[in-house]
Design an enzyme around this catalytic site. Structure first.
Site, PDB file in Angstrom:
ATOM      1  N   LYS A  22      -3.351  15.645  22.828  1.00 43.49           N
ATOM      2  CA  LYS A  22      -2.836  14.960  24.124  1.00 43.49           C
ATOM      3  C   LYS A  22      -2.703  15.910  25.235  1.00 43.49           C
ATOM      4  CE  LYS A  22       1.811  14.791  24.326  1.00 43.49           C
ATOM      5  NZ  LYS A  22       2.402  15.276  25.642  1.00 43.49           N
ATOM      6  N   ASN A  23      -2.231  17.139  24.951  1.00 49.90           N
ATOM      7  CA  ASN A  23      -1.969  17.874  26.098  1.00 49.90           C
ATOM      8  C   ASN A  23      -3.337  18.694  26.664  1.00 49.90           C
ATOM      9  OD1 ASN A  23       0.456  17.188  26.151  1.00 49.90           O
ATOM     10  ND2 ASN A  23       1.379  19.024  25.137  1.00 49.90           N
ATOM     11  N   ARG A  94       5.513  12.729  32.855  1.00 51.32           N
ATOM     12  CA  ARG A  94       5.688  13.907  33.859  1.00 51.32           C
ATOM     13  C   ARG A  94       4.311  14.561  34.272  1.00 51.32           C
ATOM     14  NH1 ARG A  94       9.387  16.882  35.355  1.00 51.32           N
ATOM     15  NH2 ARG A  94       7.818  18.227  35.032  1.00 51.32           N
ATOM     16  N   CYS A 118      13.653  15.140  32.626  1.00 53.20           N
ATOM     17  CA  CYS A 118      13.533  14.398  31.511  1.00 53.20           C
ATOM     18  C   CYS A 118      14.290  14.763  30.416  1.00 53.20           C
ATOM     19  CB  CYS A 118      12.152  14.184  31.046  1.00 53.20           C
ATOM     20  SG  CYS A 118      11.630  15.734  30.241  1.00 53.20           S
ATOM     21  N   ARG A 123      12.957  20.340  34.288  1.00 56.07           N
ATOM     22  CA  ARG A 123      11.277  20.534  34.680  1.00 56.07           C
ATOM     23  C   ARG A 123      10.812  20.459  35.972  1.00 56.07           C
ATOM     24  NH1 ARG A 123       8.535  17.229  29.781  1.00 56.07           N
ATOM     25  NH2 ARG A 123       6.831  18.885  30.039  1.00 56.07           N
ATOM     26  N   PRO A 124      11.146  21.517  36.704  1.00 59.31           N
ATOM     27  CA  PRO A 124      10.699  21.699  37.988  1.00 59.31           C
ATOM     28  C   PRO A 124       9.062  21.784  38.102  1.00 59.31           C
ATOM     29  CG  PRO A 124      11.603  23.930  37.299  1.00 59.31           C
ATOM     30  CD  PRO A 124      12.187  22.801  36.291  1.00 59.31           C
ATOM     31  N   VAL A 125       8.617  21.438  39.457  1.00 58.34           N
ATOM     32  CA  VAL A 125       7.386  21.847  39.504  1.00 58.34           C
ATOM     33  C   VAL A 125       6.940  22.565  40.784  1.00 58.34           C
ATOM     34  CG1 VAL A 125       6.437  19.557  38.457  1.00 58.34           C
ATOM     35  CG2 VAL A 125       7.051  19.552  40.968  1.00 58.34           C
ATOM     36  N   ASP A 126       8.049  23.467  41.018  1.00 59.03           N
ATOM     37  CA  ASP A 126       7.896  24.523  42.427  1.00 59.03           C
ATOM     38  C   ASP A 126       6.813  25.325  42.091  1.00 59.03           C
ATOM     39  OD1 ASP A 126       9.436  25.278  40.050  1.00 59.03           O
ATOM     40  OD2 ASP A 126      10.016  26.975  41.119  1.00 59.03           O
ATOM     41  N   LEU A 127       6.441  25.776  40.876  1.00 60.13           N
ATOM     42  CA  LEU A 127       5.368  27.078  40.691  1.00 60.13           C
ATOM     43  C   LEU A 127       4.085  25.987  41.139  1.00 60.13           C
ATOM     44  CD1 LEU A 127       6.593  28.686  37.723  1.00 60.13           C
ATOM     45  CD2 LEU A 127       6.941  29.308  40.254  1.00 60.13           C
ATOM     46  N   ASP A 308       7.167  22.761  21.090  1.00 59.53           N
ATOM     47  CA  ASP A 308       6.676  21.478  20.656  1.00 59.53           C
ATOM     48  C   ASP A 308       6.882  21.353  19.194  1.00 59.53           C
ATOM     49  OD1 ASP A 308       6.537  20.928  23.168  1.00 59.53           O
ATOM     50  OD2 ASP A 308       4.246  20.620  23.360  1.00 59.53           O
ATOM     51  N   ILE A 330      12.309  27.736  25.869  1.00 58.87           N
ATOM     52  CA  ILE A 330      11.324  27.017  27.100  1.00 58.87           C
ATOM     53  C   ILE A 330      12.300  26.163  27.671  1.00 58.87           C
ATOM     54  CG2 ILE A 330       9.216  25.974  27.646  1.00 58.87           C
ATOM     55  CD1 ILE A 330       8.628  28.632  26.314  1.00 58.87           C
ATOM     56  N   ARG A 400       3.964   7.897  22.289  1.00 58.36           N
ATOM     57  CA  ARG A 400       3.619   8.842  23.359  1.00 58.36           C
ATOM     58  C   ARG A 400       2.600   9.899  22.959  1.00 58.36           C
ATOM     59  NH1 ARG A 400       7.705  11.423  27.271  1.00 58.36           N
ATOM     60  NH2 ARG A 400       5.759  11.682  28.083  1.00 58.36           N
TER      61      ARG A 400
HETATM   62  N1  EPU Z   1       8.843  25.899  35.008  1.00 60.18           N
HETATM   63  C1  EPU Z   1       9.490  26.105  36.211  1.00 60.18           C
HETATM   64  N2  EPU Z   1       8.695  25.520  37.467  1.00 60.18           N
HETATM   65  C2  EPU Z   1       7.424  24.988  37.287  1.00 60.18           C
HETATM   66  C3  EPU Z   1       6.801  24.919  36.035  1.00 60.18           C
HETATM   67  C4  EPU Z   1       7.540  25.145  34.922  1.00 60.18           C
HETATM   68  O1  EPU Z   1      10.414  26.764  36.364  1.00 60.18           O
HETATM   69  O2  EPU Z   1       6.869  24.762  38.433  1.00 60.18           O
HETATM   70  C5  EPU Z   1       9.464  26.320  33.777  1.00 60.18           C
HETATM   71  C6  EPU Z   1       9.792  25.250  32.904  1.00 60.18           C
HETATM   72  O3  EPU Z   1      11.058  24.482  33.488  1.00 60.18           O
HETATM   73  C7  EPU Z   1       9.940  25.589  31.667  1.00 60.18           C
HETATM   74  C8  EPU Z   1       8.741  26.465  31.830  1.00 60.18           C
HETATM   75  O4  EPU Z   1       8.690  26.768  33.093  1.00 60.18           O
HETATM   76  O5  EPU Z   1      11.273  26.231  31.531  1.00 60.18           O
HETATM   77  C9  EPU Z   1       7.512  26.184  31.160  1.00 60.18           C
HETATM   78  O6  EPU Z   1       7.186  24.768  31.455  1.00 60.18           O
HETATM   79  P1  EPU Z   1       5.682  24.427  31.584  1.00 60.18           P
HETATM   80  O7  EPU Z   1       5.324  24.385  32.816  1.00 60.18           O
HETATM   81  O8  EPU Z   1       4.867  25.523  30.582  1.00 60.18           O
HETATM   82  O9  EPU Z   1       5.627  23.155  30.883  1.00 60.18           O
HETATM   83  P2  EPU Z   1       4.805  21.834  31.156  1.00 60.18           P
HETATM   84  O10 EPU Z   1       3.324  22.317  31.774  1.00 60.18           O
HETATM   85  O11 EPU Z   1       5.665  20.891  31.958  1.00 60.18           O
HETATM   86  C10 EPU Z   1       3.678  21.651  28.939  1.00 60.18           C
HETATM   87  C11 EPU Z   1       3.497  20.661  27.962  1.00 60.18           C
HETATM   88  C12 EPU Z   1       4.746  20.398  27.129  1.00 60.18           C
HETATM   89  C13 EPU Z   1       5.210  21.592  26.500  1.00 60.18           C
HETATM   90  C14 EPU Z   1       5.305  22.769  27.520  1.00 60.18           C
HETATM   91  C15 EPU Z   1       5.450  24.096  26.997  1.00 60.18           C
HETATM   92  C16 EPU Z   1       1.774  19.061  28.708  1.00 60.18           C
HETATM   93  C17 EPU Z   1       1.472  17.860  29.224  1.00 60.18           C
HETATM   94  N3  EPU Z   1       2.958  19.366  28.471  1.00 60.18           N
HETATM   95  O12 EPU Z   1       4.541  20.897  29.643  1.00 60.18           O
HETATM   96  O13 EPU Z   1       4.540  19.430  26.127  1.00 60.18           O
HETATM   97  O14 EPU Z   1       6.365  21.407  25.742  1.00 60.18           O
HETATM   98  O15 EPU Z   1       3.999  22.803  28.289  1.00 60.18           O
HETATM   99  O16 EPU Z   1       4.650  24.417  25.985  1.00 60.18           O
HETATM  100  O17 EPU Z   1       0.894  20.026  28.408  1.00 60.18           O
HETATM  101  C18 EPU Z   1       5.038  17.735  24.580  1.00 60.18           C
HETATM  102  O18 EPU Z   1       3.721  17.604  24.309  1.00 60.18           O
HETATM  103  O19 EPU Z   1       5.854  17.113  23.770  1.00 60.18           O
HETATM  104  C19 EPU Z   1       5.469  18.384  25.743  1.00 60.18           C
HETATM  105  C20 EPU Z   1       6.873  18.423  26.213  1.00 60.18           C
END
Ligand code: EPU
Length: 422
Positions: A22-23, A94, A118, A123-127, A308, A330, A400
């Protein structure tokens, strides 16, 4: 809402075909926005998250043909109608944020609803946003929407992530393929799904080097072409079934087209618990020992133990001999399943982001509620190993991210039945 009825106590034995990841599929689907030629994908899993992203892509004007039984999906963004990703679609998943980078890169603008938090964390997206700014996009927040503009196109630059982010790396990687000049992503996520995306982008004509390393270099090109790509097998699904084999003291053979990506980061934990692992050409077999040994787990970015698989690992360790410590590093809120495990007789206490799991000889079936996607399968594993009946509520979380769960489990001897909402 559908529920899953599980009669526990049957050791799982048999072969589990592992679906596409999926990811990996989600970012690769979003990559279709980078070109006006068709992107042909194979091994796409049937999941509600995949359908949710498809709906969003179709709203943007992408046309698609899906050959369900063959797991083939063709996407074409040759006639994009709009660059708006509406709240109603983004809030359902997301990972919809993955359309942001490709839209700005190819169309010079995008308006994407800011995803909310969620069940597992804020789960911020600031980065993602800071990275796009480094490539020259101007960003503003209007009425809950991220408005991004780069009318003259993006420009390559160096983006250093202070923490590793999987979808953040993917968004930037896609955006940088069409930027003028060279982009370097420092501290890029190492997850195999990021590598699969980069492989697909390179097949589309992108120039990305450093695949599988923390430094990705992207030499921008003026246009990308279509491509044909096969999605890698789902390592989280493989790990989940391996853990189900352990909890039920069974033996499962995991079958997939590319074994290299299965189980890499959970192997040490499986071995420490006493698993016997044998590998053949197209499969890996995980056999449980009579007694499971306790072991400690810390969730970490790849190649560390995946967050996960934290809930599923906890289900197994709750039946191990001795105490285990599980640290979640995480997500700040990914222990909600503990209360449900405790209702089944598990002995688990929580101290901040650390859980202490004291193994018990057996669990008892109970009505339980899924709190997120991975917690759902954690509870299924507990239910499969427990004595008596477990009824898992809120099954939509499971759908999902796990394909054909009842079918795969039943084929290995499990007594599971979906109870449809009336
Ligand atoms: N983070 C920030 N700012 C950002 C992005 C991330 O502070 O802009 C922090 C997050 O809060 C977290 C850490 O960085 O503490 C890692 O987050 P990451 O961005 O790696 O997570 P993601 O990309 O949103 C993906 C998977 C998740 C999986 C995580 C960690 C997808 C679609 N989702 O999420 O999968 O848990 O990486 O491996 O690839 C799942 O499949 O059940 C799932 C939640």
């Amino acid at each position: 809402m559908d529920r899953l009825r599980i009669q526990g106590g049957v050791p799982l034995k048999g072969v589990v075909p592992i679906s596409g990841a999926k990811n990996a599929a989600l970012p690769i689907m979003a990559a279709c926005l980078l070109t006006d030629a068709p992107l042909r994908l194979e091994n796409v899993p049937h999941l509600t998250d995949i359908r949710a992203l498809l709906r969003l892509l179709e709203t943007l004007g992408v046309t698609s043909t899906m050959d369900g039984p063959a797991h083939r999906l063709t996407l074409s963004a040759h006639a994009l109608q709009q660059v708006l990703a509406p709240y109603d679609l983004v809030r359902k998943m997301r990972a919809s944020i993955l359309v942001l980078g490709p839209l700005v890169a190819r169309h010079g603008k995008a308006k994407v609803s800011l995803p909310g938090g969620c069940a597992i964390g804020v789960r911020p997206v600031d980065l993602h946003l800071r990275g796009l700014e480094m490539l020259g996009a101007s960003l503003s927040l209007e009425d809950g929407y991220i408005c991004a503009e780069a009318p003259k196109g993006l420009v390559g630059g160096t983006v250093t992530f202070p923490v590793t982010t999987v979808t953040g790396t993917e968004n930037l990687l896609m955006a940088a393929t069409l930027a003028r000049g060279t982009t370097t992503i420092v501290n890029a996520a190492l997850e195999p799904e990021v590598r699969d995306l980069a492989t697909c982008l390179n097949a589309m004509g992108a120039r990305i080097t450093g695949l599988g390393t923390p430094t990705l270099t992207i030499e921008g090109v003026s246009a990308l072409s279509g491509a044909k790509h096969t999605i890698i097998p789902d390592r989280i699904e493989a790990g989940t079934y391996a853990l189900a084999a352990m909890a039920t003291r069974g033996a499962l053979t995991l079958k997939a087209h590319a074994l290299g990506t299965l189980l890499p980061s959970e192997l040490p934990m499986l071995i420490q618990m006493g698993a016997q692992i044998t590998q053949e050409e197209e499969s890996i077999t995980v056999s449980a020992p009579e007694t499971l040994s306790a072991c400690d787990i810390t969730t970490e970015p790849f190649p560390g133990y995946p967050t996960d698989l934290q809930a599923q690992g906890m289900a197994v360790l709750s039946l191990a001999q001795g105490s285990s410590i599980i640290r979640e590093t995480i997500w700040e809120n990914r222990f909600m399943h503990i209360a449900e495990f405790v209702r089944m007789g598990a002995d688990i206490s929580v101290h901040g982001l650390t859980a202490v799991v004291r193994g018990v000889p057996c669990l008892q079936g109970a009505p339980v509620m899924a709190t997120d996607l991975r917690a759902s399968f954690g509870l299924i594993i507990a239910g499969l190993a427990a004595q008596g009946e477990t009824m898992l509520h809120r099954l939509y979380h499971l759908d999902r991210g796990y394909e054909a769960t009842e079918k795969k489990l039943s084929a290995c001897g499990a007594c599971v039945e979906r109870v449809r909402a009336s």
